[in-house]
Write a protein that holds these residues in place. Structure first.
Motif, PDB file in Angstrom:
ATOM      1  N   GLU A 196      13.764  40.194  49.715  1.00 24.93           N
ATOM      2  CA  GLU A 196      15.034  40.405  49.023  1.00 24.93           C
ATOM      3  C   GLU A 196      15.109  41.850  48.554  1.00 24.93           C
ATOM      4  N   GLY A 197      16.337  42.319  48.328  1.00 28.52           N
ATOM      5  CA  GLY A 197      16.548  43.643  47.774  1.00 28.52           C
ATOM      6  C   GLY A 197      16.334  44.756  48.769  1.00 28.52           C
ATOM      7  N   PRO A 198      16.434  46.012  48.308  1.00 33.83           N
ATOM      8  CA  PRO A 198      16.196  47.170  49.178  1.00 33.83           C
ATOM      9  C   PRO A 198      14.795  47.123  49.777  1.00 33.83           C
ATOM     10  N   ARG A 199      14.652  47.535  51.023  1.00 41.57           N
ATOM     11  CA  ARG A 199      13.378  47.589  51.743  1.00 41.57           C
ATOM     12  C   ARG A 199      12.792  46.203  51.944  1.00 41.57           C
ATOM     13  N   SER A 200      13.642  45.175  52.026  1.00 41.30           N
ATOM     14  CA  SER A 200      13.129  43.821  52.222  1.00 41.30           C
ATOM     15  C   SER A 200      12.395  43.722  53.552  1.00 41.30           C
ATOM     16  N   GLY A 201      11.327  42.953  53.568  1.00 44.68           N
ATOM     17  CA  GLY A 201      10.518  42.776  54.763  1.00 44.68           C
ATOM     18  C   GLY A 201       9.424  43.802  54.918  1.00 44.68           C
ATOM     19  N   GLY A 211      13.725  41.720  43.962  1.00 50.60           N
ATOM     20  CA  GLY A 211      14.825  42.461  44.567  1.00 50.60           C
ATOM     21  C   GLY A 211      15.760  43.097  43.564  1.00 50.60           C
ATOM     22  N   ASN A 212      16.121  42.373  42.502  1.00 51.82           N
ATOM     23  CA  ASN A 212      17.012  42.952  41.500  1.00 51.82           C
ATOM     24  C   ASN A 212      16.344  44.112  40.763  1.00 51.82           C
ATOM     25  N   ILE A 216      17.539  48.017  40.696  1.00 47.40           N
ATOM     26  CA  ILE A 216      17.784  48.741  39.447  1.00 47.40           C
ATOM     27  C   ILE A 216      16.976  50.028  39.422  1.00 47.40           C
ATOM     28  N   CYS A 217      15.721  49.970  39.840  1.00 42.20           N
ATOM     29  CA  CYS A 217      14.874  51.177  39.879  1.00 42.20           C
ATOM     30  C   CYS A 217      15.379  52.183  40.903  1.00 42.20           C
ATOM     31  N   ALA A 218      15.995  51.707  41.984  1.00 41.98           N
ATOM     32  CA  ALA A 218      16.412  52.585  43.081  1.00 41.98           C
ATOM     33  C   ALA A 218      17.435  53.610  42.635  1.00 41.98           C
ATOM     34  N   GLU A 219      18.182  53.284  41.604  1.00 42.65           N
ATOM     35  CA  GLU A 219      19.180  54.229  41.097  1.00 42.65           C
ATOM     36  C   GLU A 219      18.517  55.431  40.434  1.00 42.65           C
ATOM     37  N   GLY A 220      17.284  55.249  39.979  1.00 37.57           N
ATOM     38  CA  GLY A 220      16.495  56.380  39.501  1.00 37.57           C
ATOM     39  C   GLY A 220      16.577  56.662  38.027  1.00 37.57           C
ATOM     40  N   ARG A 221      17.338  55.876  37.259  1.00 37.23           N
ATOM     41  CA  ARG A 221      17.469  56.159  35.832  1.00 37.23           C
ATOM     42  C   ARG A 221      16.822  55.100  34.958  1.00 37.23           C
TER      43      ARG A 221
END
Length: 341
Positions: A196-201, A211-212, A216-221
């Motif tokens: 799930e989420g970005p970079r799943s698999g 995934g959530n 949230i971390c992917a935004e960088g803040r």
């Protein structure tokens, strides 16, 4: 502990998880601290291996930070959520206590990032649009969404993020800043695989499995309050001791972490408790035992009757059959340990 150790070794052989680190402490004394198996089928585990704690993040980082603010006089548990997140108008009757005890009425989970994108603000927008499954205070449903909202509350009140606040006010006072972190060294981290989420698999090392939380971390803040913390078994055990025997909070707060606080019952301010079937205590630990588990294959249990803190950390989600194998294994592990104690 040889009998209990055998349960874990058989679990590794059956590929319930690649390996494990266990730490059992009783009233300040280490009864058992051992690394077993591997992190990925080849690299051996070590006592210093950092595991993705998954939902153990909730008590260790998020709930502890909120309760610190309460003890500092910055918050009350009866403050309405809408004081901090006005857009969540349908949650006008929900308080911080409802979020901590999973009685806000929110559903268990949604993929916040699918419609709203990355970052904490986006996740909060997605959650703020959800219909409730029951009036706050009348319906218990364990939900990661509650703790995502608590991260926003903390940022609104303090002007900083959960990782920074917890590092300064929770981990550092306990001497655990090097062993509990949202920003782990990938080389020390047991890998996971998330669907799930970005970079799943992908195989993730030092990157949160949830995934959530990853979105949230992917935004960088910001970071999330529901997952994202990494730690060693010893550090999690020492945190548990600080709750069970004192060292982090005053007695009034500690008691609310160890005794039921929800309606309907089943949750303290931070932990699952009887009669909640999610309590990861097995069949034989005392009825006073409380604890929390994590989807990656982690568990923290505190038993006030025996004075024991039990931590089992694995990366069970690295193998395909973890769902069918790991949960029964964890129950057998807790039963064997209770019998031995």
């Amino acid at each position: 502990m040889e009998r209990v150790r055998t349960v874990l070794l058989r679990g590794i052989q059956r590929e319930a998880m690649p390996g494990a680190v266990v730490c059992v402490r009783q009233r300040g004394e280490t009864l058992w601290h051992e690394a077993l198996g591997t992190t990925d089928g080849s690299a051996p585990t070590a006592l210093a291996t950092l595991y993705d704690l998954a939902s153990i993040t909730k008590p260790v980082a998020m709930a502890s930070s909120i309760c610190t603010l309460v003890e500092h006089g910055e918050l009350t548990l009866t403050t309405p959520l809408t004081d901090f997140i006005p857009a969540a108008s349908h949650l006008k009757d929900a308080t911080l206590r409802h979020l901590l005890t999973h009685t806000s009425g929110l559903p268990a989970w949604i993929a916040c990032y699918q419609d709203e994108g990355f970052g904490l603000d986006a996740a909060v927008r997605a959650i703020s649009q959800l219909p409730l499954r029951g009036a706050p205070g009348t319906h218990y449903e364990y939900s990661c969404l509650n703790y995502i909202l608590l991260a926003q509350v903390l940022e609104t009140v303090t002007g900083t993020t959960v990782d920074r606040f917890a590092a300064e006010h929770v981990f550092a006072p306990l001497g655990l800043s090097e062993q509990l972190t949202y920003h782990p060294d990938p080389a020390r981290s047991a890998p996971t695989i998330s669907q799930e989420g970005p970079r799943s698999g992908e195989t993730l090392a030092g990157v949160v499995h949830d995934g959530n939380a990853r979105a949230i971390c992917a935004e960088g803040r910001s970071v999330s309050g529901n997952a994202g913390l990494f730690g060693t078994a010893e550090a999690v055990a020492r945190f548990g001791e600080a709750i069970l025997h004192g060292g982090l909070f005053g007695s009034p707060t500690r008691q609310r972490w160890l005794l039921p606080q929800s309606t309907p019952p089943g949750h303290t301010l931070a932990f699952f408790c009887k009669p909640n079937g999610l309590t990861p205590t097995g069949d034989l630990l005392s009825d006073r035992a409380v604890g929390h588990s994590g989807f990656t294959g982690t568990a923290l249990v505190l038993d006030p009757e025996s004075g024991c803190v039990i931590v089992l950390l694995t990366n069970a989600v690295y193998v395909d059959n973890s769902k069918t194998e790991f949960l029964p294994l964890r129950r057998r592990f807790m039963n064997a340990l209770a019998g031995t104690l």
